[in-house]
Design an enzyme around this catalytic site. Structure first.
Site, PDB file in Angstrom:
ATOM      1  CE  LYS A  14     -11.277   7.920 -65.491  1.00 11.48           C
ATOM      2  NZ  LYS A  14     -11.118   6.521 -65.033  1.00 11.48           N
ATOM      3  NE  ARG A  89     -11.685   8.639 -59.129  1.00 10.89           N
ATOM      4  CZ  ARG A  89     -10.623   8.717 -59.932  1.00 10.89           C
ATOM      5  NH1 ARG A  89     -10.236   9.859 -60.434  1.00 10.89           N
ATOM      6  NH2 ARG A  89      -9.945   7.631 -60.246  1.00 10.89           N
ATOM      7  NE  ARG A 128      -2.550   2.508 -64.756  1.00  9.27           N
ATOM      8  CZ  ARG A 128      -3.680   3.193 -64.555  1.00  9.27           C
ATOM      9  NH1 ARG A 128      -4.213   3.894 -65.535  1.00  9.27           N
ATOM     10  NH2 ARG A 128      -4.289   3.162 -63.402  1.00  9.27           N
ATOM     11  NE  ARG A 134      -1.753   5.016 -61.279  1.00  4.78           N
ATOM     12  CZ  ARG A 134      -2.876   5.583 -61.706  1.00  4.78           C
ATOM     13  NH1 ARG A 134      -2.932   6.126 -62.897  1.00  4.78           N
ATOM     14  NH2 ARG A 134      -3.953   5.591 -60.937  1.00  4.78           N
ATOM     15  NE  ARG A 145      -7.074   2.904 -58.663  1.00  5.89           N
ATOM     16  CZ  ARG A 145      -6.291   2.594 -59.697  1.00  5.89           C
ATOM     17  NH1 ARG A 145      -5.441   1.594 -59.601  1.00  5.89           N
ATOM     18  NH2 ARG A 145      -6.370   3.289 -60.789  1.00  5.89           N
TER      19      ARG A 145
HETATM   20  P1  AMP Z   1      -6.713   8.374 -61.404  1.00  2.00           P
HETATM   21  O1  AMP Z   1      -5.378   8.573 -62.022  1.00  2.00           O
HETATM   22  O2  AMP Z   1      -7.770   9.272 -61.982  1.00  2.00           O
HETATM   23  O3  AMP Z   1      -7.146   6.931 -61.387  1.00  2.00           O
HETATM   24  O4  AMP Z   1      -6.582   8.818 -59.870  1.00  2.00           O
HETATM   25  C1  AMP Z   1      -5.697   8.163 -58.991  1.00  2.00           C
HETATM   26  C2  AMP Z   1      -6.155   8.351 -57.559  1.00  2.00           C
HETATM   27  O5  AMP Z   1      -6.161   9.753 -57.249  1.00  2.00           O
HETATM   28  C3  AMP Z   1      -7.571   7.874 -57.270  1.00  2.00           C
HETATM   29  O6  AMP Z   1      -7.633   6.486 -57.000  1.00  2.00           O
HETATM   30  C4  AMP Z   1      -7.916   8.734 -56.053  1.00  2.00           C
HETATM   31  O7  AMP Z   1      -7.266   8.240 -54.901  1.00  2.00           O
HETATM   32  C5  AMP Z   1      -7.263  10.060 -56.397  1.00  2.00           C
HETATM   33  N1  AMP Z   1      -8.204  10.926 -57.152  1.00  2.00           N
HETATM   34  C6  AMP Z   1      -8.069  11.335 -58.448  1.00  2.00           C
HETATM   35  N2  AMP Z   1      -9.101  12.097 -58.809  1.00  2.00           N
HETATM   36  C7  AMP Z   1      -9.923  12.170 -57.723  1.00  2.00           C
HETATM   37  C8  AMP Z   1     -11.174  12.790 -57.470  1.00  2.00           C
HETATM   38  N3  AMP Z   1     -11.811  13.477 -58.426  1.00  2.00           N
HETATM   39  N4  AMP Z   1     -11.709  12.641 -56.228  1.00  2.00           N
HETATM   40  C9  AMP Z   1     -11.081  11.954 -55.272  1.00  2.00           C
HETATM   41  N5  AMP Z   1      -9.917  11.328 -55.443  1.00  2.00           N
HETATM   42  C10 AMP Z   1      -9.330  11.428 -56.661  1.00  2.00           C
END
Ligand code: AMP
Length: 193
Positions: A14, A89, A128, A134, A145
């Site tokens: 994404k 989400r 990654r 990360r 996740r």
């Molecule tokens: P991402 O980089 O989009 O995978 O986000 C990393 C982490 O940030 C996720 O695993 C969640 O812990 C948190 N996070 C990001 N976006 C959201 C969201 N829309 N709702 C809740 N938690 C989020």
């Protein structure tokens, strides 16, 4: 405006694709994950609050997302639209987004999902982890996740399908091939607007 959600499980690509789509279609890119990581780096009160949640691979509580999103959107004036990456989400977040856009007389135009097999997602996330370090890319957290995606995020597919706004594309292949598939769908949605 044209408001696009780029949807898919962790590791689907994404982030990579959003940046290219944002550039080509001149959309403002909003990644809630990037916003949280920056808050954590800067040790802001929000960053301190969400750090342990993110490190475990859980979702940040919905009520913390809405204000964050509103202020992220208000940073951009006169945009042609937004591309949302990693948001919404949950069903609650999807409803909040609809309300937020409605305040501006806008709506979600299209939700595009990147479909990638689980074993490929895990491989990508582990690569990654080595490259970017990360904290939420360890094997256990990745498993959590993916599980959180299945239980809390996947139901959004029905939510947007029922509104005729959901399209899925094959998310495996080269970055260019996948980008081409996304553009094809966006061009169709644009021309039907
Ligand atoms: P991402 O980089 O989009 O995978 O986000 C990393 C982490 O940030 C996720 O695993 C969640 O812990 C948190 N996070 C990001 N976006 C959201 C969201 N829309 N709702 C809740 N938690 C989020």
């Amino acid at each position: 405006m044209f408001n696009l959600i780029l949807f898919g499980p962790p590791g689907a690509g994404k982030g990579t694709q959003s940046l290219q789509v944002a550039e080509k279609y001149r959309l403002a890119h909003i990644s809630t994950g990037d916003i949280f990581r920056s808050e954590i780096r800067n040790e802001t009160p929000l960053g301190l609050k969400v750090r342990s949640i993110i490190e475990k691979g859980e979702l940040v509580p919905d009520e913390l997302l809405i204000d964050l999103l509103r202020s992220a959107m208000h940073k951009y004036a006169d945009v042609k639209g937004f591309i949302f990456d990693g948001f919404p989400r949950t069903l609650r977040q999807a409803a909040d987004l609809d309300n937020l856009l409605a305040e501006e007389g806008e709506k979600v135009n299209l939700t595009l999902a990147l479909e990638v097999e689980d074993h490929e997602l895990i491989t990508r996330l582990l690569i990654r982890a080595e490259r970017e370090g990360r904290k939420d890319d360890t094997r256990e957290v990745i498993a959590n996740r993916l599980n959180v995606y299945q239980t809390q995020t996947r139901p959004l597919i029905d939510f947007y399908t029922q509104q005729g706004k959901f399209r899925a594309v094959h998310g495996q292949g080269t970055i260019g091939e996948i980008f081409g598939r996304l553009c094809k769908e966006i061009d169709v949605a644009f021309s039907n607007q």
